[in-house]
Design an enzyme around this catalytic site. Sequence first.
Site, PDB file in Angstrom:
ATOM      1  N   GLU A 192      13.595  -0.036  -1.979  1.00  0.00           N
ATOM      2  CA  GLU A 192      13.723  -1.444  -1.625  1.00  0.00           C
ATOM      3  C   GLU A 192      12.374  -2.116  -1.824  1.00  0.00           C
ATOM      4  OE1 GLU A 192      17.497  -1.604   1.392  1.00  0.00           O
ATOM      5  OE2 GLU A 192      15.511  -1.839   2.271  1.00  0.00           O
ATOM      6  N   ARG A 230      21.417   5.875   0.367  1.00  0.00           N
ATOM      7  CA  ARG A 230      22.567   4.991   0.533  1.00  0.00           C
ATOM      8  C   ARG A 230      23.820   5.735   1.001  1.00  0.00           C
ATOM      9  NH1 ARG A 230      20.155   0.199   1.134  1.00  0.00           N
ATOM     10  NH2 ARG A 230      18.975  -0.446  -0.705  1.00  0.00           N
ATOM     11  N   GLN A 233      23.255   6.598   4.659  1.00  0.00           N
ATOM     12  CA  GLN A 233      23.301   5.338   5.403  1.00  0.00           C
ATOM     13  C   GLN A 233      24.735   4.841   5.564  1.00  0.00           C
ATOM     14  OE1 GLN A 233      21.080   2.233   3.459  1.00  0.00           O
ATOM     15  NE2 GLN A 233      21.453   0.717   5.056  1.00  0.00           N
ATOM     16  N   THR A 250       8.645   5.741   4.058  1.00  0.00           N
ATOM     17  CA  THR A 250       8.345   4.351   3.726  1.00  0.00           C
ATOM     18  C   THR A 250       6.943   4.343   3.131  1.00  0.00           C
ATOM     19  OG1 THR A 250       9.679   3.504   5.558  1.00  0.00           O
ATOM     20  CG2 THR A 250       8.052   2.003   4.616  1.00  0.00           C
ATOM     21  N   GLU A 357      21.639  -2.748  -6.039  1.00  0.00           N
ATOM     22  CA  GLU A 357      22.027  -4.027  -6.633  1.00  0.00           C
ATOM     23  C   GLU A 357      21.929  -3.991  -8.156  1.00  0.00           C
ATOM     24  OE1 GLU A 357      20.278  -7.471  -4.071  1.00  0.00           O
ATOM     25  OE2 GLU A 357      19.046  -5.679  -3.718  1.00  0.00           O
TER      26      GLU A 357
END
Length: 414
Positions: A192, A230, A233, A250, A357
């Site tokens: 991200e 994903r 999650q 992160t 995306e």
Amino acid sequence: MTLMRSWVAGANSAEGEFPLNNLPYGVFSVGGDDPRCGVAIGDMILDLAAMEAAGLLRLSDDLVFDVPFWNEVMELGPEAWARLRVMLFGFLGEGAETRGIVEPYLVPMARARLHMPILVGEYTDFFASAHHARNMGALLRGTPGLPANWLHMPIGYNGRASSVVVSGTDIHRPLGQVPQGAFGPCQRLDIELEMGAIVGTGSTLGQPITTAEAAEMIFGYVLLNDWSARDIQAWEAQPLGPFQGKAFGTTISPWIVTPAALEPFRCGPPVREVPLLPYLQEAVPGFYDVQLQVQMQPMGAARASTIARSNYKHLYYSAAQQLTHHAVGGCDMNPGDLLGSGTISGPEKAEFGSLMELSWGGAEPLTLETGEVRCFVEDGDTMTLRGHAQGDGFRVGFGPCAGRILPAVNMPGW
């Protein structure tokens, strides 16, 4: 604003990330030396710890630069931060009379190892790009509509400070439960594209803060990659939200860019579909024109491919608004707390800030410039975020925010 010239030759390049206009803060070491605080200028690092030890630089009665984090400087507050920036201009500006004294304290960046710039207290990640929120709604719920609360307040979750790492740190593919209770390595590993705001001064337990106070509390900004599993999650986030799918890593960039360096690039807020409540309104909008990009390089590939370009100004909520909302219920904020902006996606597909995306949930694979095809991150891939604000003949950059994915750790049971 135009380029502020320095006697450090490498700081005057139009393509460099660290001109005198920038002066970002980091932690570095050389050889077997202990990590300590420094400031980037051109292709050099000014050793602030050594200057402090020599009596050439003092912010307080105590030594604050000889430790491997900037937290002690942060706790001195905005007045000290501003004083430090003025002193650095005096040391490094073109024609500085102290050049002969300061020059021995410059270390070539190529010789240095960069470390985490702060001790992370708490880590909170937000969900503050309307384009990303609508895209994820379409992918996960079949509708691009926003949740009912989204236009009214910043949405976030508390993440894991323990797994925040500096650029260049390898990340293992996480293990976990995936839909229908199967167990194994994540198969839909994502990134991200975010920016992180570092809280420099704290607030009091039980006391809310204003957006103006929140803006004064922010010490600086970094690039931030919120690695995301994903499939893990999707299985766990019903009904409480992110947990193991976000806890394994992160990555942040090594240099902290100050609000003062970004001030010339401040821009207006987005068009509001719903007026914000008074406590979230900003007299001075906290948005910046920072160009961002995502690069992907498979193991063995000759070069990295740029797969997305976005901009920090696409956010719907600023860091100060996020910080204000975080504290409104009485939560106390502390020096070293890190706030992730949330994925920064623009309106066009080329501006999407996640592979979820960009590949539209895996249905539209990406072909890289070197011919490889990807839907999600594979073992050996290196993902790099880059960002800079573009001035007149100069740029204010953050350095790379990079991480390579290693295979999952072998564990009995899968």
